[in-house]
Enzyme design. Structure first.
Site, PDB file in Angstrom:
ATOM      1  N   TYR A 109       0.794  -1.264   0.020  1.00  0.00           N
ATOM      2  CA  TYR A 109       0.033   0.035   0.026  1.00  0.00           C
ATOM      3  C   TYR A 109       0.742   1.360  -0.063  1.00  0.00           C
ATOM      4  O   TYR A 109       1.678   1.289   0.469  1.00  0.00           O
ATOM      5  CB  TYR A 109      -0.864   0.054   1.360  1.00  0.00           C
ATOM      6  CG  TYR A 109      -1.533   1.386   1.535  1.00  0.00           C
ATOM      7  CD1 TYR A 109      -2.942   1.523   0.804  1.00  0.00           C
ATOM      8  CD2 TYR A 109      -1.042   2.389   2.227  1.00  0.00           C
ATOM      9  CE1 TYR A 109      -3.647   2.705   1.292  1.00  0.00           C
ATOM     10  CE2 TYR A 109      -1.897   3.491   2.292  1.00  0.00           C
ATOM     11  CZ  TYR A 109      -3.222   3.594   1.707  1.00  0.00           C
ATOM     12  OH  TYR A 109      -3.897   4.601   1.979  1.00  0.00           O
ATOM     13  N   GLU A 197      -3.607   7.596  -3.970  1.00  0.00           N
ATOM     14  CA  GLU A 197      -3.457   6.266  -3.138  1.00  0.00           C
ATOM     15  C   GLU A 197      -3.303   4.993  -4.247  1.00  0.00           C
ATOM     16  O   GLU A 197      -3.938   4.994  -5.269  1.00  0.00           O
ATOM     17  CB  GLU A 197      -4.700   5.997  -2.506  1.00  0.00           C
ATOM     18  CG  GLU A 197      -4.752   4.764  -1.587  1.00  0.00           C
ATOM     19  CD  GLU A 197      -5.908   4.654  -0.875  1.00  0.00           C
ATOM     20  OE1 GLU A 197      -6.044   4.620   0.387  1.00  0.00           O
ATOM     21  OE2 GLU A 197      -7.114   4.176  -1.363  1.00  0.00           O
TER      22      GLU A 197
END
Ligand code: ADP
Ligand code: MG
Length: 389
Positions: A109, A197
């Site tokens: 991530y 993101e």
């Protein structure tokens, strides 16, 4: 403002952030053509909606042939996809991304956002990618790595490398990953993002680092200097009531409950939502009429707030300042004529011209309208009326 994954990936590509090859399509025929052009053994068919959680909801399909691509494209186009992020109503899929399948070794991530507490951009990374990062942050906060970025210096190469090390990347990948982070930071700053993101950021079997998903949010206040970004807007993804209100210069936020709230000012909006909750009610929305609307604008605000029958009662909570209570009262009378509202309207008017405002409402003699003296009384009343409705 939000954009689609494929649009985010195009921006990434133009900044040298590695992404799989792919193309947006609007029909099964286009999907087949795009799949043939890609000429890969594995092709991924991805629903394009402004919400994440598509993987778990069946919105990301792995196809092993062009025929399978066609089947999945037919299945997904036009389908209403309900994911953890769409709410129960879901979102209709109008476009797909047809993308090269990636041979994934590990899912990580990576994101950039603004940290309000430090007033800095923060880069957030985690080895626990692909999953719900919010859950990881709660249950295993040690797995979340942060690098705060000095606004005058920007992201430095050593910070990017430190992040890569902490993500346990092998030596051969550190520089590649750090370069990707530096490019991502450039996207964030140059495009005035509020969030970038990548979940998952993947390490591939052939030792590459790649963004497999792309979520970008832009600061609405900076859109005036990004015509290229504004052009990416997909109005079908936006709440039509929020758009209508925005065009009138009003702030409307849907909250899902059944008490509509008309207020002036963001602080009063928050307080109103809180007090309704406090007395056991559920706000349907709040509409901030701001400072200087006309009675007609206020009537239009009522129309937006009460559209589609979700609201079972209305709480008008106004503290007149620049805007005046008599104008608001005229707006309420106007709205009542226009819409013939049957649901209870509880009105608290205070501040500038409150006497005149109350007089206007008294004279109008609207049977389902109740005037109250205070915010507390109004909140209690509207919650009670909605419960008994
Ligand atoms: P969402 O976040 O909406 O669920 P993602 O784009 O993150 O959608 O995709 C979900 C999962 O699907 C990823 O975690 C990854 O495992 C897989 N996936 C997505 N794109 C590809 C691709 N091009 N190749 C292989 N797997 C993919
Ligand atoms: Mg994702």
């Amino acid at each position: 403002m939000n954009i689609h994954e494929y649009q985010g990936k195009e921006i990434f590509r133009s900044y040298g952030v590695n992404v799989p090859e792919g193309k947006p399509v609007f029909s099964p025929e286009e999907a087949v053509k795009a799949a043939k052009d890609l000429a890969q053994d594995v092709i991924v068919v991805k629903a394009q909606i402004h919400a994440g959680g598509r993987g778990k909801a069946g919105g990301v399909k792995i196809a092993k042939s062009v025929d399978e691509v066609e089947i999945y494209a037919k299945e997904l186009l036009g389908k209403v996809l309900v994911t953890k992020q769409t709410g129960p109503a879901g979102k209709k899929v109008n476009r797909l991304l047809i993308e090269s399948g990636c041979n994934i070794d590990k899912e990580l991530y990576l994101s950039l956002t603004v940290d309000r507490a430090t007033a800095q951009i923060v880069m957030i990374g985690s080895e626990a990618g692909g999953m719900e990062i919010e859950e990881v942050a709660e249950s295993a906060p040690e797995k979340i790595i942060k690098e705060y970025i000095d606004p005058f210096i920007g992201l430095t190469a050593f910070q990017a490398r430190r992040m890569a090390f902490k993500l346990n990347m092998e030596a051969g990948l550190i520089n590649k990953a750090a370069a990707l982070m530096m490019n991502l930071y450039k996207v964030f700053v140059e495009k005035d993002c509020s969030l970038v993101e990548i979940n998952p950021l993947v390490i591939t079997k052939d030792k590459d680092v790649m963004a497999l998903d792309a979520k970008l949010n832009f600061d609405d206040s900076a859109l005036y200097r990004h015509a290229d970004i504004t052009a990416l807007r997909d109005e079908t993804e936006e709440d039509p009531k929020e758009r209508e209100a925005a065009l009138l210069g009003l702030n409307y936020v849907n909250l899902g409950g059944n008490v509509a709230c008309m207020v002036n000012g963001a602080g009063l909006a928050m307080a109103t939502v809180d007090i309704i909750k406090h007395y056991g009610g559920e706000p349907a929305n709040f509409l901030d009429v701001g400072g200087q609307g006309s009675a007609e604008d206020d009537a239009k605000a009522f129309k937006i707030m009460t559209a589609d029958g979700q609201a079972k009662g209305i709480f008008v909570n106004i503290f007149g300042g620049i805007n005046k209570c008599d104008i608001i009262a005229e707006g309420i009378v106007e709205a009542n004529k226009m819409l013939g509202l049957k649901i209870p309207i509880v009105v608290r008017l205070d501040g500038t011209n409150f006497k005149e405002g109350r007089e206007i409402l008294q004279k109008a003699n609207i049977p389902n309208l109740i005037m109250v003296e205070s915010m507390t009384e109004g909140a209690k009343k509207v919650v009670e009326l909605v419960k008994n409705a």
